[in-house]
Write an enzyme that holds these catalytic residues in place. Structure first.
Site, PDB file in Angstrom:
ATOM      1  N   ARG A  66      52.085  46.589  35.888  1.00  0.00           N
ATOM      2  CA  ARG A  66      52.337  45.142  35.868  1.00  0.00           C
ATOM      3  C   ARG A  66      53.811  44.858  35.674  1.00  0.00           C
ATOM      4  O   ARG A  66      54.259  43.756  35.925  1.00  0.00           O
ATOM      5  CB  ARG A  66      51.566  44.491  34.703  1.00  0.00           C
ATOM      6  CG  ARG A  66      50.117  44.251  35.035  1.00  0.00           C
ATOM      7  CD  ARG A  66      49.696  42.805  34.782  1.00  0.00           C
ATOM      8  NE  ARG A  66      48.454  42.516  35.483  1.00  0.00           N
ATOM      9  CZ  ARG A  66      47.248  42.660  34.952  1.00  0.00           C
ATOM     10  NH1 ARG A  66      47.123  43.055  33.716  1.00  0.00           N
ATOM     11  NH2 ARG A  66      46.181  42.390  35.673  1.00  0.00           N
ATOM     12  N   ARG A 120      35.480  28.002  43.409  1.00  0.00           N
ATOM     13  CA  ARG A 120      34.568  28.949  42.772  1.00  0.00           C
ATOM     14  C   ARG A 120      33.535  28.222  41.921  1.00  0.00           C
ATOM     15  O   ARG A 120      33.870  27.418  41.065  1.00  0.00           O
ATOM     16  CB  ARG A 120      35.368  29.907  41.903  1.00  0.00           C
ATOM     17  CG  ARG A 120      34.764  31.258  41.813  1.00  0.00           C
ATOM     18  CD  ARG A 120      35.813  32.306  41.815  1.00  0.00           C
ATOM     19  NE  ARG A 120      36.662  32.212  40.629  1.00  0.00           N
ATOM     20  CZ  ARG A 120      37.476  33.196  40.255  1.00  0.00           C
ATOM     21  NH1 ARG A 120      37.542  34.291  40.937  1.00  0.00           N
ATOM     22  NH2 ARG A 120      38.229  33.043  39.188  1.00  0.00           N
TER      23      ARG A 120
END
Ligand SMILES: [Zn+2]
Length: 241
Positions: free
Chosen positions: A90, A129
């Protein structure tokens, strides 16, 4: 030779699904940061002790701890065929550490794939969603042209929009991702093993493109290594004469 893959991509790009599928098909170990954290804490591994303390306090796991956990996992025998990483690295510090781990393993190249999807498509996917109000199951996204499902496939409950998924929140999340990932993309972008995949296509097409670019990137490295060893042999011969 092992195949080692890093899968990058914003939330909603489907990289988790693709990472899982690719790993299954090639018998590679799929490692997602969330899973590996939970696993190593559950197994009581010494490297996970600090992660547990941080998470219990609601804090983020720092680079060094995360790197130690990933290193421990990648050095185990079942990772020797190769791996697909989802959610790691990351940060640039993590990416540098991963390079060291890969060099230490001395087994196969590291291919980095960035699954890209335009922001307006991600917003459509994420903000659309639906979740079951009764049991919390995520509803499948309707495929292009299909109508959205009206009831939960599992329990028949009513489907509602996820509260953390309204458009503004989604755009902010994507911005945060973009900012955080830019240095990482810059770190990898000039490598012959860095590839971009268009994640806005139909899933089957994404799969095909992903398979093609990963195999191609691995081949490029194999050719470079072969060329280097030919050079080394030639240089050796020249030195002897
Ligand atoms: Zn339900």
């Amino acid at each position: 030779m092992a195949l080692n893959v890093v899968m990058m991509g914003p939330p909603g790009a489907g990289k988790g699904t693709q990472a899982g599928r690719f790993a299954r098909e090639r018998s590679l170990l799929k490692i997602s940061t969330g899973d590996i954290l939970r696993e190593s804490i559950k197994a009581g591994l010494p490297v996970a002790q600090r992660a547990k303390e941080l998470m219990d306090r609601g804090e983020l796991v720092d680079d060094d701890t995360m790197i130690a956990i990933v290193r421990e996992r990648l050095m185990r025998p079942d990772a020797q065929r190769g791996f697909v990483l989802d959610g790691f690295p990351r940060t640039v510090a993590q990416a540098e550490a991963l390079d060291c781990i890969v060099a230490e393993r001395n087994n196969g190249p590291l291919v980095v794939v960035d699954v890209r999807v335009p922001e307006r498509e991600l917003v459509r996917r994420l903000a659309g969603r639906l979740i079951c109000a009764k049991c919390g199951t995520n509803a499948e996204l309707p495929k292009a042209g299909d109508t959205a499902p009206v009831a939960c496939a599992k329990c028949g409950g009513e489907l509602v929009q996820r509260t953390d998924d309204n458009e503004e929140v989604v755009r902010e999340r994507l911005k945060v991702y973009e900012r955080a990932t830019k240095p990482l993309v810059d770190f990898y972008r000039d490598r012959p093993t860095f590839r971009v995949v268009n994640g806005a296509q139909a899933p089957g097409k994404v799969e095909h493109e992903l398979d093609t670019v990963i195999d191609d990137a691995a081949l490029v490295v194999a050719r470079q290594e072969a060329a280097a060893s030919v050079k080394a042999v030639t240089a050796g011969k020249a030195a002897r004469t």
